[in-house]
Design a protein around this motif. Structure first.
Motif, mmCIF file in Angstrom:
data_model
loop_
_atom_site.group_PDB
_atom_site.id
_atom_site.type_symbol
_atom_site.label_atom_id
_atom_site.label_comp_id
_atom_site.label_asym_id
_atom_site.label_seq_id
_atom_site.Cartn_x
_atom_site.Cartn_y
_atom_site.Cartn_z
ATOM 1 N N LEU A 1 0.198 35.522 4.476
ATOM 2 C CA LEU A 1 -0.313 36.609 3.648
ATOM 3 C C LEU A 1 0.844 37.161 2.831
ATOM 4 O O LEU A 1 1.866 37.579 3.384
ATOM 5 N N MET A 2 0.700 37.171 1.513
ATOM 6 C CA MET A 2 1.762 37.634 0.625
ATOM 7 C C MET A 2 1.251 38.787 -0.217
ATOM 8 O O MET A 2 0.095 38.782 -0.670
ATOM 9 N N ASP A 3 2.116 39.783 -0.417
ATOM 10 C CA ASP A 3 1.775 40.897 -1.298
ATOM 11 C C ASP A 3 2.911 41.107 -2.295
ATOM 12 O O ASP A 3 3.948 40.446 -2.236
ATOM 13 N N PHE A 4 2.715 42.042 -3.211
ATOM 14 C CA PHE A 4 3.682 42.315 -4.271
ATOM 15 C C PHE A 4 4.128 43.773 -4.230
ATOM 16 O O PHE A 4 4.588 44.330 -5.222
ATOM 17 N N ALA A 5 4.000 44.376 -3.045
ATOM 18 C CA ALA A 5 4.429 45.755 -2.840
ATOM 19 C C ALA A 5 5.930 45.785 -2.536
ATOM 20 O O ALA A 5 6.559 44.745 -2.303
ATOM 21 N N PRO A 6 6.544 46.973 -2.538
ATOM 22 C CA PRO A 6 7.954 47.067 -2.146
ATOM 23 C C PRO A 6 8.157 46.492 -0.747
ATOM 24 O O PRO A 6 7.283 46.587 0.126
ATOM 25 N N ALA A 7 9.299 45.871 -0.539
ATOM 26 C CA ALA A 7 9.588 45.260 0.758
ATOM 27 C C ALA A 7 9.585 46.311 1.863
ATOM 28 O O ALA A 7 10.108 47.417 1.689
ATOM 29 N N VAL A 8 8.971 45.969 2.993
ATOM 30 C CA VAL A 8 8.921 46.896 4.119
ATOM 31 C C VAL A 8 10.130 46.667 5.015
ATOM 32 O O VAL A 8 10.755 45.596 5.004
ATOM 33 N N ASP A 9 10.468 47.693 5.781
ATOM 34 C CA ASP A 9 11.557 47.581 6.748
ATOM 35 C C ASP A 9 10.962 46.991 8.029
ATOM 36 O O ASP A 9 10.281 47.660 8.788
ATOM 37 N N VAL A 10 11.221 45.712 8.234
ATOM 38 C CA VAL A 10 10.634 45.004 9.374
ATOM 39 C C VAL A 10 11.030 45.654 10.687
ATOM 40 O O VAL A 10 10.251 45.688 11.651
ATOM 41 N N ALA A 11 12.222 46.208 10.739
ATOM 42 C CA ALA A 11 12.706 46.818 11.987
ATOM 43 C C ALA A 11 11.848 48.003 12.401
ATOM 44 O O ALA A 11 11.769 48.348 13.589
ATOM 45 N N LYS A 12 11.198 48.628 11.397
ATOM 46 C CA LYS A 12 10.385 49.805 11.708
ATOM 47 C C LYS A 12 8.953 49.437 12.073
ATOM 48 O O LYS A 12 8.168 50.296 12.454
ATOM 49 N N ILE A 13 8.593 48.163 11.906
ATOM 50 C CA ILE A 13 7.220 47.737 12.231
ATOM 51 C C ILE A 13 7.202 47.263 13.672
ATOM 52 O O ILE A 13 7.398 46.096 13.992
ATOM 53 N N GLN A 14 7.030 48.191 14.571
ATOM 54 C CA GLN A 14 7.020 47.885 15.992
ATOM 55 C C GLN A 14 5.720 48.378 16.607
ATOM 56 O O GLN A 14 5.251 49.470 16.268
#
Length: 560
Positions: free
Chosen positions: A501-514
């Motif tokens: 799944l690909m989007d064109f939004a600003p990159a998210v901080d993966v470290a915060k996705i817990q």
């Protein structure tokens, strides 16, 4: 005991009864026949005047329907029980009044108003088969004598014969009226059928069918090719049944055919129909309606709904209702001031069903009322048939042991564009607007692709659930309400299903996705748990240039 009548006089009286009965049977004008019969009775009994009163079935009043004599009192209305005629009807036996001055029920006001002097009265009830129809009243013997018991017996026989003949005449009139109404209904039904679209070729992308609960229908549908290659369509259901509903149906269908050629879109068409209906409103009448335009080249439907049953989009075995929040037409004007909202539905190889509530209220042959789930199962059971035959088969499968509860109308729109088949080694990739209303299309497409790549139904359900959760997160947390797109990519890598799944939004901080602890009661965070519990691997990968975020989910294919 009264002495019997001479044989010649009895025969003469019997001839009069037979003659009057024949007049009633042959007459097409009950009023004229009543007058003729009363004239013969008055002449035979030598009365100066006579009146025939009938009971008004609605009010109970006594109405003079025939009159013989110097004063015409036809149309005179008396309250129930008034005068000697009222007493005769109430008691059901003849009344012989030799001197009206001695009878307290004699209505002297009528003599005072007309100038006629009533000396004696003979009145007999008209009753037959338990029905009290009225009475025949005779006034004054021409000879100056009072009426006799012999006169009373004859008048009673003549009144009973007149009552029976009147009942028969009414039955004949009712039958004639029913036959006339039946012919009118048959003509109306024939006109209605002529207003529906004719038989369409088998390769038409839109088909419809209408089944009336009675002779005429309050349902309708329309299919109209437009000059630019698109096809306009509509389906409607008028509140109520019978002739009144059919007239409003004809008006609404005619308005649609006229307005769809000039209004910009189905929403504007419905708003214009609503405005016209309110100008010539029928109290208590309204119409639920769905209208749209189908672009066969794009496989896309533009749809507007006004109080109608939600159409069902069927793709890859999954039904998705298309909801509308506007009221039926003919109720409110202000809500349609800006037109009726439109939805854009990409069929994407599927089909769209529109129907009236007669389908959900119909009964199947074995399982009772269909309701929503039964209707969906019935549509699905014939999904492999050609569209026209499919609708016919659905209708034929309904319980026809009794009359339908309501009219039934069905319309189906199919995307007939050629599409390359998905094989176990093929890739699937499509781009969708990042909007909640696109999730149903994403779920249907992902389910079909996973199924085509060899996934069993249990795994298809898991994959659809994981993708749906991931797309919701992208819409809610990556785009945060702003516009954007989601690219959905699936491919089979040996025995693994790989989803990206690909989007064109600003990159998210993966470290915060817990994922948060499951025992912590607050919103958010459980979607990550769900995806990881369903899939074998869930990872954020470094996105290629131009892509904001790339989520990859992998699961070993289970064909069962």
């Amino acid at each position: 005991m009264p002495s019997p009548l001479p044989e010649t006089e009895s025969a003469s009286h019997l001839d009069l009864i037979v003659e009057m009965t024949g007049d009633f049977v042959q007459s097409h004008d009950v009023e004229a026949t009543l007058h003729l019969g009363l004239e013969r009775i008055a002449k035979r009994l030598g009365a100066e005047a006579a009146s025939l009163f009938l009971v008004d079935e609605d009010t109970g009043e006594l109405v003079c329907r025939a009159n013989i004599g110097p004063v015409d009192v036809r149309g005179l209305r008396l309250s129930p029980g008034t005068g000697i005629v009222g007493r005769t009807i109430d008691l059901g036996v003849p009344q012989l009044v030799k001197d009206t001055r001695r009878d307290p029920d004699f209505a002297r006001s009528i003599d005072a108003a007309t100038g006629f002097e009533t000396r004696s009265i003979l009145c007999a009830p008209m009753s037959a088969r338990g029905q009290r129809l009225g009475a025949i009243e005779l006034f004054n013997k021409v000879s100056g004598d009072a009426f006799t018991q012999t006169d009373s017996r004859l008048l009673q026989a003549l009144a009973a014969s007149s009552a029976l003949a009147l009942i028969n005449a009414r039955l004949v009139a009712d039958m004639a009226e029913q036959q006339s109404l039946k012919r009118e209904l048959e003509l109306a039904a024939e006109i209605q059928r002529a207003m529906l679209p004719g038989e369409l070729p088998g390769d038409s992308p839109i088909h419809g069918i209408n089944l009336a609960a009675s002779g005429v229908s309050g349902d309708f549908y329309e299919i109209m090719p437009l000059a630019d290659g698109r096809i306009a369509f509509a389906i409607g259901d008028v509140a109520g049944k019978g002739m009144k509903a059919s007239l409003l149906m004809a008006k609404t269908a005619s308005l649609f055919r006229c307005l769809v050629k000039r209004e910009a879109g189905p929403g504007a068409v419905l708003a214009a129909i609503n405005s016209e209906m309110l100008e010539t409103r029928m109290p208590g009448m309204f119409v639920t309606m769905a209208a749209g335009v189908f672009d066969p080249a794009m496989g896309r439907v533009t749809l507007a709904i006004a109080g109608h049953e939600p159409p069902l989009l069927l793709k890859d075995g999954i039904f998705t209702p298309i909801e509308g929040d506007m009221p039926p037409l003919g109720i409110a004007v202000e809500l349609f001031a800006d037109g009726c909202p439109e939805s854009v539905v990409d069929l994407d190889g599927g089909c769209l069903y529109l129907f009236t509530d007669g389908l959900t209220e119909a009964r199947s042959r074995h399982d009772g009322m269909l309701e929503n789930e039964g209707a969906r199962a019935l549509l699905q059971s014939f999904a492999d048939l050609p569209a026209g035959l499919r609708l016919d088969s659905v209708v034929r499968s309904l319980d026809d042991s009794g009359s339908l509860r309501d009219d039934i109308t069905l319309v189906v729109i199919e995307d007939r564009r050629e599409r390359p088949p998905i094989s176990e080694t093929a890739e699937f990739e499509r781009r969708y607007p990042a909007r909640p209303d696109e999730l149903s299309s994403i779920r249907a497409a992902v389910g079909g692709a996973a199924r085509a790549m060899g996934c069993g139904e249990s795994m298809v359900g898991d994959v659809v659930l994981a993708v749906d959760e991931a797309c919701q997160n992208i819409i809610r947390h990556a785009y945060r309400g702003t516009d954007g797109d989601i690219v959905v990519h699936l491919n089979r890598d040996n025995d693994r299903l790989v989803i990206r799944l690909m989007d064109f939004a600003p990159a998210v901080d993966v470290a915060k996705i817990q994922p948060r602890p499951l025992d912590e009661v607050r919103p958010g965070g459980l979607g990550t748990h769900l995806m990881r519990s369903i899939m074998d691997h869930v990872d954020f990968l470094a996105p290629p240039p131009g892509i904001g975020n790339l989520l990859q989910m992998v699961k070993r294919i289970d064909p069962t």
